[in-house]
Write a protein that holds these residues in place. Sequence first.
Motif, short mmCIF file in Angstrom:
data_model
loop_
_atom_site.label_atom_id
_atom_site.label_comp_id
_atom_site.label_asym_id
_atom_site.label_seq_id
_atom_site.Cartn_x
_atom_site.Cartn_y
_atom_site.Cartn_z
N ALA A 287 0.82 -1.21 0.00
CA ALA A 287 0.00 0.00 0.00
C ALA A 287 0.86 1.27 0.00
O ALA A 287 0.43 2.31 -0.50
N VAL A 288 2.06 1.18 0.56
CA VAL A 288 2.94 2.35 0.66
C VAL A 288 3.77 2.54 -0.60
O VAL A 288 4.00 3.67 -1.05
N ARG A 289 4.23 1.43 -1.19
CA ARG A 289 5.14 1.51 -2.34
C ARG A 289 4.48 2.24 -3.52
O ARG A 289 3.34 1.96 -3.87
N HIS A 290 5.22 3.16 -4.10
CA HIS A 290 4.78 3.97 -5.26
C HIS A 290 3.60 4.89 -4.92
O HIS A 290 2.96 5.42 -5.83
N ASN A 291 3.32 5.05 -3.64
CA ASN A 291 2.23 5.95 -3.22
C ASN A 291 2.83 7.29 -2.81
O ASN A 291 3.59 7.34 -1.84
N PRO A 292 2.54 8.37 -3.52
CA PRO A 292 3.17 9.65 -3.19
C PRO A 292 2.70 10.22 -1.84
O PRO A 292 3.38 11.07 -1.26
#
Length: 207
Positions: free
Chosen positions: A102-107
């Motif tokens: 959920a965190v990865r590639h989430n600005p």
Amino acid sequence: MRTWSTPALLVLCTAGAVLLGGTALFLAALFLHSAPSNALSKQYRAELDAVVYPEFEQNWRLFAPNPLQQNVTVDARVQTIAADGTVSTREWAGLTAGDIAAVRHNPAPSHVDQNLLRRALDFYDSTHAEQQVIGPRAGLAEQYLKRVALQRLGPADRGLRLFQVQLRVGTAELAPPEWSREQVDTEPKYRELPWWPVGENDLRGLW
């Protein structure tokens, strides 16, 4: 050119002074909270914590950084019970893996995905040592971690009800850089927590 009246100038100057003063006090509180322990931070610990927590929480300290040297993961599984009394055990589900995805590639990653599970585990570990209770808040820590896990796992299938939940914690040392001669075992080591029964109160308000 617009001319401000004396009362308007007084209001503007007062508001500016209040904003600058508030900003300076806030930055000073953050500095004292992150700086090594000193007379001021000890004397005003409660006030500093009230300013910093929970919105501006930090896990680092000025002048003495201590980065994590381990990867810690949390998995969970549940047992369900059917109407005829048959108990089934699900496979392990990666709670940490779900947070990382959920965190990865989430600005703008959610604070919940970044810290909720980790803080719940830290709270539990601080009140338990080798499965032994070491503090008056141990029950609260266990209940909190259990509800976090159940919320991530979701409700049981139709016709089944949740019976028990179990968590396991995996700890793996970070590999040294290629140029280092240090030898480190990077295989994860798992620690299983007890099976915890699941009641109606554990599920209230989760979904």
